[in-house]
Design an enzyme around this catalytic site. Structure first.
Site, PDB file in Angstrom:
ATOM      1  N   GLY A   1      -8.935  92.509   7.864  1.00  0.00           N
ATOM      2  CA  GLY A   1      -8.999  91.595   6.733  1.00  0.00           C
ATOM      3  C   GLY A   1      -7.687  91.544   5.966  1.00  0.00           C
ATOM      4  CD  GLN A   2      -5.907  88.751   0.717  1.00  0.00           C
ATOM      5  OE1 GLN A   2      -7.041  88.821   0.269  1.00  0.00           O
ATOM      6  NE2 GLN A   2      -4.898  88.304   0.001  1.00  0.00           N
TER       7      GLN A   2
ATOM      8  CB  ILE B   1      -5.480  90.837  -3.362  1.00  0.00           C
ATOM      9  CG1 ILE B   1      -6.378  91.873  -4.051  1.00  0.00           C
ATOM     10  CG2 ILE B   1      -4.250  91.506  -2.742  1.00  0.00           C
ATOM     11  CD1 ILE B   1      -5.741  92.671  -5.153  1.00  0.00           C
TER      12      ILE B   1
ATOM     13  CE1 TYR C   1     -17.036  90.989  -2.720  1.00  0.00           C
ATOM     14  CE2 TYR C   1     -16.160  89.932  -4.688  1.00  0.00           C
ATOM     15  CZ  TYR C   1     -16.017  90.813  -3.643  1.00  0.00           C
ATOM     16  OH  TYR C   1     -14.861  91.516  -3.515  1.00  0.00           O
TER      17      TYR C   1
ATOM     18  CG  ASP D   1     -12.320  93.721  11.198  1.00  0.00           C
ATOM     19  OD1 ASP D   1     -11.653  93.741  10.158  1.00  0.00           O
ATOM     20  OD2 ASP D   1     -13.249  92.894  11.390  1.00  0.00           O
ATOM     21  CB  ILE D   2     -16.948  92.669  13.128  1.00  0.00           C
ATOM     22  CG1 ILE D   2     -18.170  92.358  13.984  1.00  0.00           C
ATOM     23  CG2 ILE D   2     -16.384  91.444  12.418  1.00  0.00           C
ATOM     24  CD1 ILE D   2     -19.449  92.175  13.214  1.00  0.00           C
ATOM     25  NE  ARG D   3     -12.190  88.760  11.289  1.00  0.00           N
ATOM     26  CZ  ARG D   3     -10.984  88.775  10.756  1.00  0.00           C
ATOM     27  NH1 ARG D   3      -9.915  88.586  11.503  1.00  0.00           N
ATOM     28  NH2 ARG D   3     -10.803  88.982   9.465  1.00  0.00           N
TER      29      ARG D   3
ATOM     30  CE  LYS E   1     -17.077  94.607  -2.984  1.00  0.00           C
ATOM     31  NZ  LYS E   1     -16.744  95.693  -2.047  1.00  0.00           N
TER      32      LYS E   1
HETATM   33  N1  SER Z   1     -10.838  87.821  -4.502  1.00  0.00           N
HETATM   34  C1  SER Z   1     -12.253  88.092  -4.599  1.00  0.00           C
HETATM   35  C2  SER Z   1     -13.030  86.830  -4.527  1.00  0.00           C
HETATM   36  O1  SER Z   1     -12.531  85.833  -4.979  1.00  0.00           O
HETATM   37  C3  SER Z   1     -12.551  88.790  -5.894  1.00  0.00           C
HETATM   38  O2  SER Z   1     -12.854  90.118  -5.624  1.00  0.00           O
HETATM   39  O3  SER Z   1     -14.116  86.854  -4.067  1.00  0.00           O
END
Ligand code: SER
Length: 320
Positions: A12-13, A173, A143, A35-37, A147
């Site tokens: 991932g990123q 990020i 999400y 990773d899954i891919r 979290k």
């Molecule tokens: N960058 C993330 C999102 O936009 C925030 O944790 O889902």
């Protein structure tokens, strides 16, 4: 180090750059990517790599055993925008993977865990400016709910079973090496690609949607620092607020214009705008600064210059 490091969600990123950084610090053989891919060539060729579904507990245990892993970074998650489209799948992935790792740590098989949280743990009733570490948290996204729940469980496993789990509430990020996947803050990356390719960008967030953001190098530094800090310095075992800068699409666009004069931005907010509106505009991260010495390096000016250069180079290489 006692054993190897395992990164779950390494393609991932954040996972990609984190894996490469940890390999640089500890040695390529010491850091197992999974990773899954498949992911970036550099990541897959520089050290051990395993295809792994983060919800497959048996396979996680097998890899931890085979490689003698003692430290896990659980980076796999479904982000805010994607999770709204597949709520149960997101809940399942985000929570089950965390429980697998916490339980393995509870059994003493691994001795340290990193698990990222997010600004998404906050909601519309949270104070928006300089959001404190401890405050009202009523997240409205799947999400965010996952979290926030995860934070509670991390703290619980630490208090009850002594699990050494450490966490950061990442802001948006920004990076150019690996594309982000399905977040609300992704506009702040797309904008650079479009600015270079077409000198224009249509933003899916409104011009005044202010959000906390951070350049990737700072996020990686924070992750490495919190994991290297002596355990007694980590006083918060839910997750630490973390901050570097805060900007709106309009502010970012005017910074880009300093480099690309004819750059133009337009706005067509979609469902992600209401997610952005529910999140803080800026974050108070004094606890991270005091407890384990967090300090950011990148401000908006430095981020913009670095992104334009990095994205420019990437686009050139993909064209050739
Ligand atoms: N960058 C993330 C999102 O936009 C925030 O944790 O889902």
């Amino acid at each position: 180090m006692a054993g190897r490091i395992l990164i779950i969600g390494a393609c991932g990123q954040i996972g990609t750059e984190l894996t490469l950084k940890l390999r640089e610090i500890h040695g390529n053989d010491q850091v197992v990517a999974s990773d899954i891919r498949d992911g970036a060539k550099e990541l897959m060729e520089s050290g051990p790599f395993e295809i792994l579904n983060a919800t497959d507990e048996t396979h996680i245990r097998q890899i931890i055993n085979d490689y003698r892993v003692s430290e896990v970074y659980l980076m796999a998650a479904m982000l805010s925008a994607t999770a709204e489209k597949a709520p149960m799948k997101a809940w399942h992935l985000n929570m089950d993977s965390l429980f697998h790792i916490l339980n393995i740590a509870k059994e003493g098989i691994i001795n340290k865990v990193f698990w990222p949280s997010s600004i998404a743990v906050f909601g519309p009733t949270t104070p928006k400016e300089r959001t404190p570490q401890t405050t009202v948290m009523e997240p409205t996204t799947v999400y965010g709910i996952s979290k926030q729940t995860g934070e509670r469980w991390c703290e619980y496993y630490h208090r009850k079973f002594g699990v050494d789990v450490r966490s950061i509430r990442y802001p948006g990020i920004i990076s150019y090496k690996t594309l982000p996947g399905g977040g609300t803050t992704d506009y702040a990356i797309e904008i650079f690609h479009e600015a270079i390719k077409n000198s224009s960008y249509k933003s899916f967030l409104a011009e005044d949607a202010a959000l906390p953001m951070m350049y990737m190098d700072d996020a990686i530094k924070a992750t490495v620092d919190i994991m290297q800090a002596p355990a007694e310095k980590i006083k918060i075992r839910s997750s630490y607020n973390l901050s570097a800068m805060s900007f709106t699409p309009e502010i970012l666009a005017s910074e880009i214009k300093k480099h690309i004069e004819n750059f133009e931005i337009s706005y067509e907010p979609d469902f992600r705008q209401s997610i952005a509106e529910s999140w803080p505009s800026s974050i108070n991260d004094s606890a991270a600064r005091e407890d384990w010495g967090w300090k950011h390096e990148f401000d908006l000016e430095k981020l913009t210059g670095t992104m334009l250069e990095g994205v420019g180079e990437t686009l050139k290489t993909t064209k050739n």
